[in-house]
Enzyme design. Structure first.
Site, short mmCIF file in Angstrom:
data_model
loop_
_atom_site.label_atom_id
_atom_site.label_comp_id
_atom_site.label_asym_id
_atom_site.label_seq_id
_atom_site.Cartn_x
_atom_site.Cartn_y
_atom_site.Cartn_z
N HIS A 194 1.05 -1.05 -0.26
CA HIS A 194 -0.49 0.30 -0.28
C HIS A 194 0.75 1.05 -0.16
CE1 HIS A 194 -3.36 -3.32 1.09
NE2 HIS A 194 -3.96 -1.99 1.45
N GLU A 197 -1.56 5.78 -0.72
CA GLU A 197 -3.64 6.03 -0.25
C GLU A 197 -3.61 7.69 0.88
OE1 GLU A 197 -3.71 3.37 2.40
OE2 GLU A 197 -6.93 3.55 2.21
N ASP A 276 -11.79 -3.35 2.10
CA ASP A 276 -13.05 -3.30 3.36
C ASP A 276 -14.59 -3.54 2.82
OD1 ASP A 276 -10.56 -3.81 4.53
OD2 ASP A 276 -10.03 -1.68 4.40
N1 ADE Z 1 -6.11 -2.22 6.02
C1 ADE Z 1 -7.32 -2.78 5.80
N2 ADE Z 1 -7.63 -1.43 4.96
C2 ADE Z 1 -6.46 -1.11 4.90
C3 ADE Z 1 -6.40 0.00 4.16
N3 ADE Z 1 -7.17 1.16 2.81
N4 ADE Z 1 -5.02 1.35 3.82
C4 ADE Z 1 -4.37 0.17 5.23
N5 ADE Z 1 -4.31 -0.19 5.39
C5 ADE Z 1 -5.05 -1.66 5.40
ZN ZN Z 2 -6.38 -2.18 1.52
#
Ligand code: ADE
Ligand code: ZN
Length: 341
Positions: A194, A197, A276
């Site tokens: 990730h 974001e 999620d």
């Molecule tokens: N864990 C679950 N969803 C997440 C996200 N969008 N960014 C970082 N960690 C996560």
């Molecule tokens: Zn994620």
């Protein structure tokens, strides 16, 4: 458009299994395991899902995961997700799991992975949906803890295809995890992270150059650095974008502000994912539909996004070709005149 999206063959490449825990299942697992939740009802849980940023979500998400205790719980959680997928014509999933969220509460690593794996096997048999597992390190914890987690995974190496990096991004740059990613590369894992974001474009550069990842999860803040956008385009680095997650966590104030179509127009290998889904108000097809509506996209753009989902996957080229052909066949069936017999 809803029907068109529903029938379109697609892959999901950014999905946290802990993030599929619907309030109903959270409630029933809490009862099964005698765990007291800080909520009185399912409605009460849903009301708590009002987030201001990534951390406000993570606090609730880690708390919810505490109802997962036994192998059967992990199985039931995972299988429930596949039952939803099957109705959305998702053909392949690359699924994150966060072992440290569970081992940190005294749950054994093997309880987690055996429960998830038995559901993946059942989904393949019953629904024909293929899947791979990506083990994420929690970046708010130490690099040593990540290294320990990689060691714990050794007996299950054959079940885990890749490693990733998730949790609170700001203040936890990719460079903190150089050693563990170097070790993971040596052991032959696919590597993703990730980045971009909530964190800056610089974190995407670090993930690419220092962790040597092959794919970026989210990555939407790449647009702050034109040189990075050019690099992502030239190297064909996939970005697993999660539109409903980004609006729920206020990365964008509404879908019309999202840059996914802009990134696609710039020639990047972006695809759509749910992140999620139990927390952000929709599964994979809801994400496609939300973007379609916000930008009034036509079928050709949706097809391009679905093609990218296979092209950006860990599947072998021969497998990718089979799925891309499924998309072509789907379009052909739609355009063929109905048989009158
Ligand atoms: N864990 C679950 N969803 C997440 C996200 N969008 N960014 C970082 N960690 C996560
Ligand atoms: Zn994620």
């Amino acid at each position: 458009m809803r029907d068109f999206i529903a029938g379109l063959p697609k892959a999901e490449l950014h999905l946290h299994i802990e993030g599929t825990l619907e309030p109903e299942l959270m409630f029933s697992l809490a009862q099964r395991n005698n765990i007291k939740l800080p909520y009185e009802s399912v409605e009460d849980i849903r009301r708590a899902y009002e987030f201001s940023d990534l951390q406000s979500f993570l606090d609730i998400y880690y708390q919810g995961a505490a109802v997962l205790v036994n192998e059967r719980d992990f199985h039931d959680l995972t299988f429930a997700y596949f039952e939803k997928l099957q109705r959305q014509n998702v053909r392949h999933v690359e699924m994150f799991f966060d072992p440290q969220t569970h081992t940190g509460r005294g749950i054994e690593f093997d309880t987690v992975i055996k429960g998830i794996q038995s559901a993946l096997d059942e989904a393949q048999q019953r629904f024909g949906i293929s899947s791979v597992l990506i083990m994420c390190f929690l970046r708010h914890l130490s690099a040593e803890a990540a290294m320990e987690t990689l060691a714990q995974a050794t007996p299950f190496r054959h079940l885990i295809d890749g490693v990733g990096l998730d949790s609170g991004e700001l203040g936890n740059p990719p460079e903190k995890f150089i050693e563990v990613f170097t070790r993971a590369h040596e052991q032959g894992y696919h590597c993703v992270a990730h980045a971009g974001e909530e964190g800056p474009a610089e974190y995407i550069w670090q993930a690419l150059k220092q962790l040597k990842v092959e794919r970026i999860d989210h990555g939407v803040r790449c647009d702050e650095d034109p040189a990075l956008v050019s690099y992502l385009r030239e190297e064909r680095i996939p970005l697993t974008v999660c539109p409903l997650s980004n609006t729920a966590l206020k990365v964008y104030s509404n879908m019309a502000e999202h840059n996914i179509v802009k990134l696609l127009d710039e020639g990047l290998l972006v695809n759509i994912n749910s992140d999620d889904p139990a927390y952000f108000g929709g599964h994979l097809n809801d994400n496609y539909l939300a973007v379609q509506r916000a930008f009034n996209l036509d079928e050709a753009v949706l097809v391009q996004l679905a093609r990218h989902s296979f092209e950006g996957s860990f599947l072998r080229d021969s497998e990718k070709r089979i799925h891309l052909k499924e998309i072509d066949d789907y379009l052909q069936r739609l355009s063929a005149p109905p048989l009158d017999n």
